[in-house]
Design an enzyme around this catalytic site. Structure first.
Site, PDB file in Angstrom:
ATOM      1  N   HIS A 295      15.643   9.243 -20.271  1.00  0.00           N
ATOM      2  CA  HIS A 295      15.924   8.600 -18.994  1.00  0.00           C
ATOM      3  C   HIS A 295      16.150   9.649 -17.729  1.00  0.00           C
ATOM      4  O   HIS A 295      17.310  10.581 -18.368  1.00  0.00           O
ATOM      5  CB  HIS A 295      17.520   7.554 -19.325  1.00  0.00           C
TER       6      HIS A 295
ATOM      7  N   LYS B 188       7.631   9.185 -24.201  1.00  0.00           N
ATOM      8  CA  LYS B 188       8.958   7.886 -23.254  1.00  0.00           C
ATOM      9  C   LYS B 188       9.470   8.074 -21.670  1.00  0.00           C
ATOM     10  O   LYS B 188      10.512   9.023 -22.287  1.00  0.00           O
ATOM     11  CB  LYS B 188       9.115   7.417 -23.772  1.00  0.00           C
TER      12      LYS B 188
ATOM     13  N   LYS C  17       5.515  -7.806   9.810  1.00  0.00           N
ATOM     14  CA  LYS C  17       4.122  -8.152  10.056  1.00  0.00           C
ATOM     15  C   LYS C  17       3.835  -7.493  11.390  1.00  0.00           C
ATOM     16  O   LYS C  17       2.565  -7.032  11.980  1.00  0.00           O
ATOM     17  CB  LYS C  17       4.099  -9.861  10.084  1.00  0.00           C
TER      18      LYS C  17
ATOM     19  N   ASP D 107      -3.240 -15.831   9.624  1.00  0.00           N
ATOM     20  CA  ASP D 107      -1.598 -17.278   9.663  1.00  0.00           C
ATOM     21  C   ASP D 107      -2.081 -17.906  10.449  1.00  0.00           C
ATOM     22  O   ASP D 107      -1.656 -19.250  10.216  1.00  0.00           O
ATOM     23  CB  ASP D 107      -0.251 -16.204   9.907  1.00  0.00           C
TER      24      ASP D 107
END
Length: 498
Positions: free
Chosen positions: A131, A158, A300, A338
């Site tokens: 980890h 892992k 946006k 849009d």
């Protein structure tokens, strides 16, 4: 960033199980299988009053799927706080009983794996896990860590991180693509979601997905990986498209785009991308693997400067909701789907009644608001704009020959009969569904139509109140579907979707 994995992907889907009793663990294993898992990870450290010999035997005797046995100590992020010798003895016992996979922490792995392989001539595979705390290391440091983990004799390695920015995951993708040993690598948390969703593309050994009643931030559900994303259809050649937004939990884009990709036999996947910094994001994810993006709240307008070219309509609006990476040169081209989508949704609901000459009351002057304003202007409407940033409202009003009003005046604003009201703010979006723009309830009936860009929930509080007052209502879903069709055609270069 490129992908060098095999064309045909054979990734497995693993459900992590953290039940507090052996009986529930057995039930959860069967549920995981029913929902599409191919193996399960059993967290022994979550079981209350754990009795190693008895409980492991019950689990292995009743398993409907291969199991990974994990007994995670507190010092590695788990729940176990007892004697270390007892913990390791339980893992040895699981090996002797024939568990399919055993997970050892890197700190203790080397001698233990060598000892286990000498003592047991079994089919048990050993996973060595680590980890990572703090920022995800560089490519070179990750490669060195992978080499040290492989040197323990691990069959599989892992690595788990907790990224603070989505750009760190690019290093995980690089590791997955180039590691010479089977590897599991991902990030937890909402910003880490794409590390699970794109695992099949970049070559991980397995990806995690949760059973229906156990959800975790940044982890997809078993249902979504089987039905929405269909991991078995993804491979190294799959083109990645995604929603660039913050937050991303409300997004329905994957539910629409992914099945449509498959229906059209287009090798693409659409994923939510939790982005904090646009400049860093587009700098890091600059390869042709990342072929296009939807742009959501609050980016946006800000995203325009990161496009190499902007379509004239989007340029005039000053907002982009769709970006395509041009295949021939990799340049980012910005579009706005849009504008026409929103106005078409309103016009369809009015069933032929023209918008021309109508009062169009717009609340919100951000990216979605700009699209609505320019759409309304193109139809000849009279536009009044409210926004909490009055200067922004004035700027937009000037661009569309409209009128700006202070946001505080909205509650007392009296529209003429037959006006149109449009909400272009996130007020009312899940989870804040009790909110709505402060329009006086007594005036809602004066509007012929009320439109709300929010589509989660489908019927917002504003729309419920407007419907009760007798107005025609149009939800964000109507706009969303129309703009998504435009996006899909731009993403794929096809014009046949309608």
């Amino acid at each position: 960033m490129g992908s060098t994995g095999m064309l045909n992907n054979s990734i497995m889907i693993c459900a992590p199980l953290m039940a507090q009793s052996v009986e529930q663990m057995v039930k959860d294993m069967h549920q995981a299988k029913a929902e599409g898992a191919q193996l399960v990870e059993i967290r022994l450290d979550y079981i209350k009053n754990f009795q190693p010999h008895q409980d492991i035997q019950i689990i292995l005797k009743n398993k409907p799927l291969p199991v990974i046995i994990v007994y995670r100590p507190k010092w590695e992020g788990g729940q176990y706080e007892g004697d270390e010798h007892s913990r390791l003895e339980a893992l040895h016992l699981a090996t002797e009983m024939g568990a399919d996979y055993i997970d050892f922490e890197l700190k203790v792995a080397s001698d233990l794996i060598r000892e286990q392989k000498m003592k047991n001539d079994s089919a048990t595979k050993f996973i060595v896990s680590c980890h990572i705390n703090g920022m995800t290391p560089s490519d070179e440091e990750l490669n060195n860590l992978a080499a040290s983990m492989q040197a323990t004799g691990a069959d599989i390695i892992k690595m788990v991180s907790n990224v603070s920015d989505i750009t760190e995951i690019a290093r995980i993708f690089h590791l997955l693509s180039h590691c010479q040993v089977p590897i599991i690598a991902y990030s937890v948390g909402e910003r880490g979601l794409i590390s699970q969703l794109l695992c099949p593309k970049f070559g991980g050994f397995l990806a995690y997905a949760s059973i229906d009643r156990n959800s975790f931030p940044g982890m997809p559900s078993l249902y979504s990986v089987s039905h929405t994303y269909k991991f078995d259809s993804l491979n190294s050649e799959t083109k990645v498209f995604g929603l660039v937004s913050k937050p991303i939990g409300h997004s329905k884009g994957p539910l629409l785009h992914n099945p449509t990709f498959r229906h059209e036999n287009f090798n693409g996947v659409y994923v939510p991308m939790f982005v904090d910094n646009l400049k860093e994001f587009f700098s890091i994810y600059s390869s042709h693997d990342f072929a296009g993006f939807s742009v959501g709240f609050p980016y946006k307008e800000a995203v325009v400067e990161f496009c190499d070219e902007v379509h004239p309509l989007a340029e005039s609006i000053g907002a982009v909701n769709t970006i395509v990476r041009r295949p021939c040169d990799g340049k980012l081209i910005g579009y706005n789907t849009d504008c026409e989508a929103a106005i078409a949704a309103i016009e369809d609901a009015l069933k032929g009644t023209p918008i021309s000459g109508k009062l169009f009351v717009l609340v919100g002057a951000g990216g979605a608001g700009r699209a609505l304003a320019f759409g309304a202007k193109s139809r000849g409407a009279q536009i009044v704009i409210f926004d909490i940033d009055f200067e922004r409202a004035k700027s937009l009003a000037c661009a569309v020959s409209g009128e700006a009003r202070p946001f505080e005046e909205l509650v007392n604003f009296q529209p003429v009969k037959g006006a149109i009201l449009a909400n272009a703010t996130p007020l009312g979006m899940h989870p804040n569904t009790a909110q709505r723009i402060p329009v006086a309830e007594a005036t809602l009936g004066d509007y012929e139509l009320v439109f709300d860009v929010v589509y989660t929930p489908r019927k917002t509080r504003l729309l419920k109140d407007a419907e009760a007052a007798g107005a025609i209502i149009v939800g964000g879903v109507e706009m969303f579907l129309r703009q998504a069709i435009g996006q899909f055609n731009l993403f794929t270069g096809r014009e046949g979707i309608s």
